[in-house]
Enzyme design. Structure first.
Site, PDB file in Angstrom:
ATOM      1  CD  GLU A 159       9.285  51.732 -11.137  1.00 44.58           C
ATOM      2  OE1 GLU A 159      10.378  52.186 -11.528  1.00 44.58           O
ATOM      3  OE2 GLU A 159       9.062  50.512 -11.046  1.00 44.58           O
ATOM      4  NE  ARG A 192      11.936  53.337 -13.611  1.00 40.30           N
ATOM      5  CZ  ARG A 192      11.643  52.545 -14.630  1.00 40.30           C
ATOM      6  NH1 ARG A 192      11.955  52.909 -15.863  1.00 40.30           N
ATOM      7  NH2 ARG A 192      11.017  51.399 -14.444  1.00 40.30           N
ATOM      8  CG  ASP A 236      13.742  43.575  -6.001  1.00 41.00           C
ATOM      9  OD1 ASP A 236      13.000  44.386  -5.409  1.00 41.00           O
ATOM     10  OD2 ASP A 236      13.667  43.391  -7.241  1.00 41.00           O
ATOM     11  CD  GLU A 259      17.580  43.226 -12.266  1.00 42.62           C
ATOM     12  OE1 GLU A 259      16.850  44.210 -12.002  1.00 42.62           O
ATOM     13  OE2 GLU A 259      17.564  42.637 -13.381  1.00 42.62           O
TER      14      GLU A 259
END
Length: 517
Positions: free
Chosen positions: A129, A133, A258, A393
């Site tokens: 993360e 980010r 993913d 998405e």
């Protein structure tokens, strides 16, 4: 079966709602009309960003996220397990503000980042993360603005994170690490595929900003180790940190795996499409996914990939998986496959994006459900998780399909989605998710996710903007939709191959035997 109707009949109504104007009947002025509608739609999304930023500034300045309905600050993301105390929404918003031309707001965020964002504080973080980010957000803001101070901030954070790659001989990280500086651990256990495989874009960009290859080389190492240890490209959900071998029971391209697949093709593009290793691995994984994971819902004219566990392919469609058709479309646009295979890949991407649109199109509110399934016997859509989490998405893949085809149906789908968000998820303090997309009126979850600033709003804006607003030849969007500048080459292997090819061409030129192509 799929139908998107945005037509407004009557000149008076069209003037009242110009974003709804149907231009199909205007033979002579159709192009002008469509450009006007698109510009107004882009401006509507831009106004949404301004509204969300104003709420964040007024009620949660410097906080990680905001409760937009109750207008209070939220001081962590993901319950503190991801990141805490880094002004995450602030950093996530910077690249979107810059792309939208909101310069005053960008400068406000920049000032906070340079004055207040402090990496010296002791805290436990998610490596994944923090990279996508914070590191990605800083690197993108630096790339977009040319701001040396933001670049230095990104390099500082990357330096603090870099020891994570030294924990095991394979370079595979442990996702739970600590600042102010990561300490290597023993390198045992396993790591989720997406967590280990979603950092090479960001660290390669920092290498370019710093003029030092150590960041790129460290992030490449675990990927190459995993590829060497596993002949198949479609992997199980985790890998052993010591051996780089796949472990687990499920194969798929959704949650937990993913962005690993997303970064295979994007890293190839980021490096100027020169390192064939990553392109080939992406193509192999795509071929295996389309062979092993396909679902064809009864009564529908679309298909999608799901998860394979044992010999059973799930009929579940989750929002997180819906990045995948966009990734395939990007690979086609970038020349990752050609000819008949490119056409087949793009057809797959179109079908799956249409399936993903049903997460929105089949709900009472028009907001996107987290998960749906299709009944095996009837094809009926069933809501399996009716929360709306502001995820990007679906609009991400719609954006890529628009860029790949310029078929207006994709913009119409996106506009239908945006109208639902603006109608049902907008509050005085910004935009929120929803507890149940099947219920009207919608009940807010009172959380504005940081990715709504970084991804969701950006993809909506770019969908309705001219292609030149962000060229996909010059920029690669990381998994948090932070744009990173395309560089010519990104690995020693690619550099050696390019040098060898250059040498051959020089020799051929001397012999006068080079054909034009």
């Amino acid at each position: 079966m799929l139908e998107v109707q945005l037509t407004v009949s009557g000149a008076e109504e069209a003037l009242e709602a110009p974003t709804e104007r149907d231009c199909s009947g205007l033979w002579l002025f159709r192009g002008w009309c469509e450009r006007r509608v698109d510009a107004l739609r882009a401006e509507a999304v831009r106004e949404g960003m301004q509204h969300a930023w104003a709420g964040y500034k007024a009620f949660a300045w410097g906080a990680d996220e905001i409760h937009p309905k109750s207008k209070t600050a939220k001081t962590d993301i993901m319950g503190g397990a991801g990141i805490q105390g880094m002004g995450v929404s602030m950093v996530d918003a910077l690249s979107t503000l810059k792309i939208m031309g909101l310069e005053e707001e960008f400068q406000q965020g920049r000032s906070w980042v340079l004055d207040k964002l402090n990496f010296e504080r002791s805290t436990t973080i998610s490596f994944f993360e923090t990279v996508i980010r914070i590191l990605g957000g800083l690197a993108a803001a630096a790339d977009l603005s040319g701001d040396a101070a933001l670049a230095a901030k990104a390099v500082d954070l990357a330096d603090r994170l870099l020891p994570a790659f030294s924990s095991s001989p394979t370079g595979l990280i442990n996702n739970v690490v600590s600042l102010p500086r990561v300490s290597p651990d023993g390198g045992s256990g396993s790591v989720i595929l997406a967590e280990m495989g979603t950092n090479v874009l960001e660290f390669a960009t920092v290498s370019a900003l710093a003029g030092d290859p150590k960041f790129r080389e460290a992030a490449e190492k675990p990927l190459r180790a995993v590829h060497k240890a596993n002949e198949n490209a479609l992997l199980l959900e985790s890998v052993d940190r010591s051996t780089a071998k796949e472990i687990g029971s499920k194969r798929g391209v959704g949650a937990g795996t993913d962005s690993y697949y997303e970064y295979l093709v994007k890293y190839w593009v980021l490096g100027g499409r020169r390192d064939e290793h990553f392109r080939q691995r992406w193509e192999q994984a795509a071929d295996e996914a389309m062979e092993q994971l396909m679902v064809y819902p009864k009564g529908w004219d679309f298909s999608f990939v799901s998860d394979l566990e044992g010999t059973t392919v799930s009929n579940m469609l989750e929002h997180l998986r819906c990045f995948y058709p966009g990734s395939i479309a990007l690979g086609v646009m970038a020349g990752g496959v050609e000819g008949e295979k490119a056409a087949r890949y793009l057809e797959f991407a179109s079908n799956m994006t249409t399936a993903c649109f049903q997460l929105y199109n089949q709900t009472a509110s028009g907001l996107g459900a987290e998960r749906i399934s299709f009944d095996d016997q009837t094809g009926e859509v069933q809501l399996m998780d009716s929360r709306y989490w502001q995820r990007p998405e679906v609009i991400e893949s719609i954006f890529y399909m628009w860029r790949a085809t310029h078929d207006r149906k994709w913009r119409d789908m996106g506009w239908k989605m945006w109208r639902a968000i603006d109608s049902h998820a907008r509050w005085d303090g910004g935009y929120s998710g929803a507890l149940d997309v099947s219920q009207l009126p919608v009940q807010s979850d009172d959380v504005s996710q940081s990715w709504f600033f970084a991804e969701t709003l950006k993809y909506f804006y770019l969908l309705f903007s001219p292609d030149g607003a962000l060229s996909l030849r010059d920029w690669v969007l990381n998994t948090e939709a932070h744009p990173l500048r395309v560089r010519l080459q990104h690995s020693a292997a690619a550099a050696a191959a390019a040098a060898e090819a250059s040498g051959r061409i020089r020799q051929q030129l001397k012999g006068g035997i080079v054909a034009q192509n």
